[in-house]
Each structure stands twice: as structure tokens, then as C-alpha cells.
Design a protein around this motif. Sequence first.
Motif, PDB file in Angstrom:
ATOM      1  N   SER A  32      -6.479   1.797 -14.629  1.00 12.26           N
ATOM      2  CA  SER A  32      -6.603   0.737 -13.850  1.00 12.26           C
ATOM      3  C   SER A  32      -4.982  -0.007 -14.348  1.00 12.26           C
ATOM      4  CB  SER A  32      -6.581   0.576 -15.940  1.00 12.26           C
ATOM      5  OG  SER A  32      -5.642   0.534 -16.099  1.00 12.26           O
ATOM      6  N   VAL A  33      -3.848   1.068 -13.878  1.00 13.15           N
ATOM      7  CA  VAL A  33      -2.206   0.898 -13.666  1.00 13.15           C
ATOM      8  C   VAL A  33      -2.380   0.038 -12.358  1.00 13.15           C
ATOM      9  CG1 VAL A  33      -1.308   2.120 -15.015  1.00 13.15           C
ATOM     10  CG2 VAL A  33      -2.069   3.107 -12.969  1.00 13.15           C
ATOM     11  N   THR A  34      -3.222   0.581 -11.203  1.00 13.01           N
ATOM     12  CA  THR A  34      -3.273   0.420  -9.761  1.00 13.01           C
ATOM     13  C   THR A  34      -3.614  -1.608  -9.530  1.00 13.01           C
ATOM     14  OG1 THR A  34      -4.840   1.477  -9.395  1.00 13.01           O
ATOM     15  CG2 THR A  34      -4.999   0.160  -8.027  1.00 13.01           C
ATOM     16  N   PHE A  35      -4.348  -2.104 -10.689  1.00 12.90           N
ATOM     17  CA  PHE A  35      -4.174  -3.689 -11.130  1.00 12.90           C
ATOM     18  C   PHE A  35      -3.165  -4.081 -12.566  1.00 12.90           C
ATOM     19  CE2 PHE A  35      -7.336  -2.369  -8.143  1.00 12.90           C
ATOM     20  CZ  PHE A  35      -7.100  -3.024  -6.451  1.00 12.90           C
ATOM     21  N   ARG A  36      -2.533  -3.940 -12.878  1.00 17.08           N
ATOM     22  CA  ARG A  36      -1.842  -3.937 -13.649  1.00 17.08           C
ATOM     23  C   ARG A  36      -1.562  -5.713 -13.877  1.00 17.08           C
ATOM     24  NH1 ARG A  36       2.846  -0.193 -12.481  1.00 17.08           N
ATOM     25  NH2 ARG A  36       2.676   0.905 -14.417  1.00 17.08           N
ATOM     26  N   ARG A  37      -2.167  -6.506 -13.298  1.00 15.85           N
ATOM     27  CA  ARG A  37      -1.846  -7.925 -12.958  1.00 15.85           C
ATOM     28  C   ARG A  37      -3.210  -8.162 -13.387  1.00 15.85           C
ATOM     29  NH1 ARG A  37       1.350  -8.372  -7.295  1.00 15.85           N
ATOM     30  NH2 ARG A  37       0.162  -7.735  -7.246  1.00 15.85           N
ATOM     31  N   LEU A  38      -3.680  -7.619 -13.355  1.00 19.74           N
ATOM     32  CA  LEU A  38      -4.916  -8.773 -13.377  1.00 19.74           C
ATOM     33  C   LEU A  38      -5.812  -8.083 -15.250  1.00 19.74           C
ATOM     34  CD1 LEU A  38      -7.327  -7.485 -10.373  1.00 19.74           C
ATOM     35  CD2 LEU A  38      -5.976  -9.540 -11.010  1.00 19.74           C
ATOM     36  N   SER A 216      -2.312   6.895  -0.804  1.00 23.96           N
ATOM     37  CA  SER A 216      -1.767   7.582   0.598  1.00 23.96           C
ATOM     38  C   SER A 216      -0.010   7.036   0.499  1.00 23.96           C
ATOM     39  CB  SER A 216      -2.807   7.072   1.732  1.00 23.96           C
ATOM     40  OG  SER A 216      -2.028   7.144   3.128  1.00 23.96           O
ATOM     41  N   TRP A 217       0.666   7.734   0.323  1.00 25.94           N
ATOM     42  CA  TRP A 217       1.871   7.081   0.608  1.00 25.94           C
ATOM     43  C   TRP A 217       2.911   8.292   1.141  1.00 25.94           C
ATOM     44  CZ3 TRP A 217       4.799   6.643  -4.712  1.00 25.94           C
ATOM     45  CH2 TRP A 217       4.116   5.612  -5.763  1.00 25.94           C
ATOM     46  N   ASN A 221       6.983   6.226  -0.766  1.00 25.70           N
ATOM     47  CA  ASN A 221       6.395   5.062  -1.396  1.00 25.70           C
ATOM     48  C   ASN A 221       6.028   4.553  -0.367  1.00 25.70           C
ATOM     49  OD1 ASN A 221       8.748   3.928  -2.140  1.00 25.70           O
ATOM     50  ND2 ASN A 221       8.331   3.126  -3.751  1.00 25.70           N
ATOM     51  N   GLN A 222       5.712   3.932   1.327  1.00 23.69           N
ATOM     52  CA  GLN A 222       5.406   3.197   1.625  1.00 23.69           C
ATOM     53  C   GLN A 222       3.523   3.307   1.526  1.00 23.69           C
ATOM     54  OE1 GLN A 222       7.055   3.502   5.770  1.00 23.69           O
ATOM     55  NE2 GLN A 222       5.039   1.587   6.174  1.00 23.69           N
ATOM     56  N   ARG A 223       3.154   2.482   1.316  1.00 28.20           N
ATOM     57  CA  ARG A 223       1.592   2.414   0.410  1.00 28.20           C
ATOM     58  C   ARG A 223       0.284   2.001   1.610  1.00 28.20           C
ATOM     59  NH1 ARG A 223       1.573  -0.324  -5.360  1.00 28.20           N
ATOM     60  NH2 ARG A 223       3.207   0.521  -6.617  1.00 28.20           N
ATOM     61  N   LEU A 224      -0.210   3.075   2.348  1.00 27.04           N
ATOM     62  CA  LEU A 224      -0.605   3.156   3.525  1.00 27.04           C
ATOM     63  C   LEU A 224      -2.296   3.099   3.182  1.00 27.04           C
ATOM     64  CD1 LEU A 224       0.464   6.347   5.674  1.00 27.04           C
ATOM     65  CD2 LEU A 224       1.473   3.231   5.573  1.00 27.04           C
ATOM     66  N   PRO A 225      -3.056   2.670   4.422  1.00 26.71           N
ATOM     67  CA  PRO A 225      -4.562   2.895   3.314  1.00 26.71           C
ATOM     68  C   PRO A 225      -4.514   4.436   3.681  1.00 26.71           C
ATOM     69  CG  PRO A 225      -4.363   1.208   5.866  1.00 26.71           C
ATOM     70  CD  PRO A 225      -3.057   1.691   5.167  1.00 26.71           C
ATOM     71  N   LEU A 226      -5.539   4.397   2.558  1.00 26.85           N
ATOM     72  CA  LEU A 226      -5.929   5.797   2.437  1.00 26.85           C
ATOM     73  C   LEU A 226      -6.787   6.772   3.435  1.00 26.85           C
ATOM     74  CD1 LEU A 226      -6.415   7.667   0.047  1.00 26.85           C
ATOM     75  CD2 LEU A 226      -9.018   7.429  -0.280  1.00 26.85           C
ATOM     76  N   ALA A 227      -6.933   6.165   4.856  1.00 26.12           N
ATOM     77  CA  ALA A 227      -7.232   7.349   6.160  1.00 26.12           C
ATOM     78  C   ALA A 227      -6.760   7.187   6.643  1.00 26.12           C
ATOM     79  CB  ALA A 227      -8.673   5.600   6.826  1.00 26.12           C
ATOM     80  N   VAL A 252      -3.037   1.064  -4.661  1.00 23.88           N
ATOM     81  CA  VAL A 252      -3.365   1.111  -3.311  1.00 23.88           C
ATOM     82  C   VAL A 252      -2.446   0.024  -2.533  1.00 23.88           C
ATOM     83  CG1 VAL A 252      -5.630   0.440  -3.488  1.00 23.88           C
ATOM     84  CG2 VAL A 252      -4.906  -1.373  -4.034  1.00 23.88           C
ATOM     85  N   PRO A 253      -2.454  -0.307  -0.670  1.00 28.27           N
ATOM     86  CA  PRO A 253      -1.747  -1.027   0.101  1.00 28.27           C
ATOM     87  C   PRO A 253      -1.276  -2.587  -0.760  1.00 28.27           C
ATOM     88  CG  PRO A 253      -2.887   0.555   0.921  1.00 28.27           C
ATOM     89  CD  PRO A 253      -3.795   0.576  -0.078  1.00 28.27           C
ATOM     90  N   GLY A 254      -0.148  -3.089  -0.826  1.00 26.18           N
ATOM     91  CA  GLY A 254      -0.056  -4.216  -1.661  1.00 26.18           C
ATOM     92  C   GLY A 254      -0.071  -4.779  -3.747  1.00 26.18           C
ATOM     93  N   ASP A 255      -0.784  -3.902  -3.486  1.00 27.33           N
ATOM     94  CA  ASP A 255      -1.235  -3.534  -4.561  1.00 27.33           C
ATOM     95  C   ASP A 255      -2.458  -4.923  -4.683  1.00 27.33           C
ATOM     96  OD1 ASP A 255       0.512  -2.314  -6.024  1.00 27.33           O
ATOM     97  OD2 ASP A 255       2.123  -3.557  -7.060  1.00 27.33           O
ATOM     98  N   ASP A 256      -3.327  -4.629  -4.239  1.00 33.97           N
ATOM     99  CA  ASP A 256      -4.178  -6.039  -3.114  1.00 33.97           C
ATOM    100  C   ASP A 256      -5.684  -5.749  -4.111  1.00 33.97           C
ATOM    101  OD1 ASP A 256      -5.758  -8.131  -2.353  1.00 33.97           O
ATOM    102  OD2 ASP A 256      -5.292  -7.846  -0.079  1.00 33.97           O
ATOM    103  N   PRO A 257      -5.876  -6.276  -5.004  1.00 28.94           N
ATOM    104  CA  PRO A 257      -7.519  -5.861  -5.433  1.00 28.94           C
ATOM    105  C   PRO A 257      -8.670  -6.175  -3.757  1.00 28.94           C
ATOM    106  CG  PRO A 257      -6.540  -7.432  -6.264  1.00 28.94           C
ATOM    107  CD  PRO A 257      -5.364  -7.587  -5.097  1.00 28.94           C
ATOM    108  N   ALA A 258      -8.340  -6.846  -2.889  1.00 28.06           N
ATOM    109  CA  ALA A 258      -9.193  -7.311  -1.686  1.00 28.06           C
ATOM    110  C   ALA A 258      -8.716  -5.741  -1.146  1.00 28.06           C
ATOM    111  CB  ALA A 258      -8.801  -8.355  -1.203  1.00 28.06           C
ATOM    112  N   VAL A 259      -8.790  -5.067  -1.313  1.00 30.87           N
ATOM    113  CA  VAL A 259      -9.097  -3.540   0.026  1.00 30.87           C
ATOM    114  C   VAL A 259      -9.214  -2.249  -1.450  1.00 30.87           C
ATOM    115  CG1 VAL A 259      -6.592  -4.519   0.911  1.00 30.87           C
ATOM    116  CG2 VAL A 259      -6.787  -2.790  -0.912  1.00 30.87           C
TER     117      VAL A 259
END
Length: 280
Positions: A32-38, A216-217, A221-227, A252-259
Motif C-alpha cells: 500500500s505504500v506504493t500509493f501513500r497519497r491515496l 524496477s530501479w 532509485n530511478q523508477r523504470l517500468p517493470l519490463a 511504480v514509475p512516477g508513483d502513478d496509479p494509472a500504470v
Amino acid sequence: MTQESRRSTATRPPLRPPAEPEAGRTRLGLCSVTFRRLPAAEVARRAAAAGLEVIEWGADVHAPAAEPRTVRAVREVSDRHGLACCSYGSYFRATPAELAAFPAVARAAVLLGAPRVRVWAGSTGSASTSPEQRQATVHCLREAARIAADHGLELAPEFHGNTLTDTVASTIQLLDEVGADNVCTYWQPPLDIPAEQALAGLVQLGDRVTAVHVFSWWPGNQRLPLADRGYLWATALSLLAGRGVEALLEFVPGDDPAVLTREVGTLRRAADDAAPVRRS
């Protein structure tokens, strides 16, 4: 940079119990820490919509141990979306100053229905920790393990820098020193470590790994797509196949729920393709 691979919230879904795990299967989930702001309800909704089945609720924002009413509400949200809480992501660092607070942590885990509490092994790295400090952390982990066992819980330190589980050797030593049957470890790829070296560490930890934090860093700690680190995770899930661990997406990249759906798709393909690796 080297690439290593290249409902409306107004409508509540019906209450449904989490699915029972199948023996040996890797379960996919979210920290859940992935989306702390939600809010917790939105985190659970998105996790379920992406097809995940388990969640590690963090104590920092969503499920503080000192707020049992909040913890109960989070449990209700999980159940409503059919998510099992696989672990309670505490920030207990196994220091003497924190030990008195651990029973509340254990009670929160029970309220969540979590079988495991994630902890941190001290607050200093293995190379800079004195023997006396190390022994104090071992004592605190041993006592926390006893309390956890009284609550029917497993304990697992995060495999993380600036703690006594910052290297494979120190992690194995620590687990031996604590000597409790209900203590195991998490794993995640160390920063700036090539895939093969990170995977060798996973092999060394063997059956002591109970869950992995998936991200995927690279570099740092640069966050990349898992692929973008597909080889790392395809191999890791093959090494873990058949052992009944959880693979939990984190950061996830950009802490973006959309991805999230995209990242879950990458993880699921790796899990579906994973075949158990024979170990000598």
C-alpha cells in the motif's frame, strides 16, 4: 543506461472473502505504500481492479498500529474487494526503545488478518554496527518473534540497506542468531547491483524468503517500468516458483496509479511463465 530486457467509487462491490491460497503458488499483490497519497479504499479498489489478490498494508499511513478503528476499517475495505492481507508493513526497527510498542503492532496485524509482520533489522548497516548493537537487535527481534508467535504470526525483516539485512551474509547470520522458527526474510534487488549478482543472493537465501518486494530501479532509485528489468524478475519468479511466496509490487514509475494495470500485466506474465528452477 543499460536495459536488462527490454467502478465508480459510489458503487460498492459486494462483500466477498479473499480467495484461499493454493499450496506452492506465487501470489501477486501490492504494497500500500506504493500509493501513500491515496485513501485505503482507493488503493484496494485499484489493486482488485488490476487483478491482484493480496496486499501488504503499511503502518505509516493506511493502518497505524495506534489506531485500531482505522485498522478495522482497512480490513473491511480489503474484504470488500476480495483482497487478503498477506502482511502488515510495520516500521518496527527492533531497537530497545521500540520493543514495548510491538504488542500493539502484533494486535494490528491480527485485526488485518495478516499472517506476517514485516519489520526492520535495526537502524544501521551491518558493516557499521557494533557487536553490542547487533546483539541488542537480535534480542529485540527474538522477543518480537516470541510476541508474534503468541499471536499466531510470522516475523520477517525487510532486505534493505542501512539495516542488519543489507547483505545476504548478514541476513543469514541474523536469522541464525535470532533462531526462531517463525522468523524468515523478505528479498528485493539491492540498488545498483547487476541482475545476476542480485539473483545469486536470492539463491543463497533459499527457502528463508517468504515474500519479495517487486520494483524496477536502475540506476540508483530511478523508477523504470517493470519490463525494463524483465530478465531479473522473470528469473526471480522462476527461482521462487512452487514455494508459496508473495510477489508484491512496490514503487511504480512516477508513483502513478494509472500504470498499475500495466505493471501488474508484466508481473503476471513473468509469474505465468515461471517454471521451478532445479536446485542442487
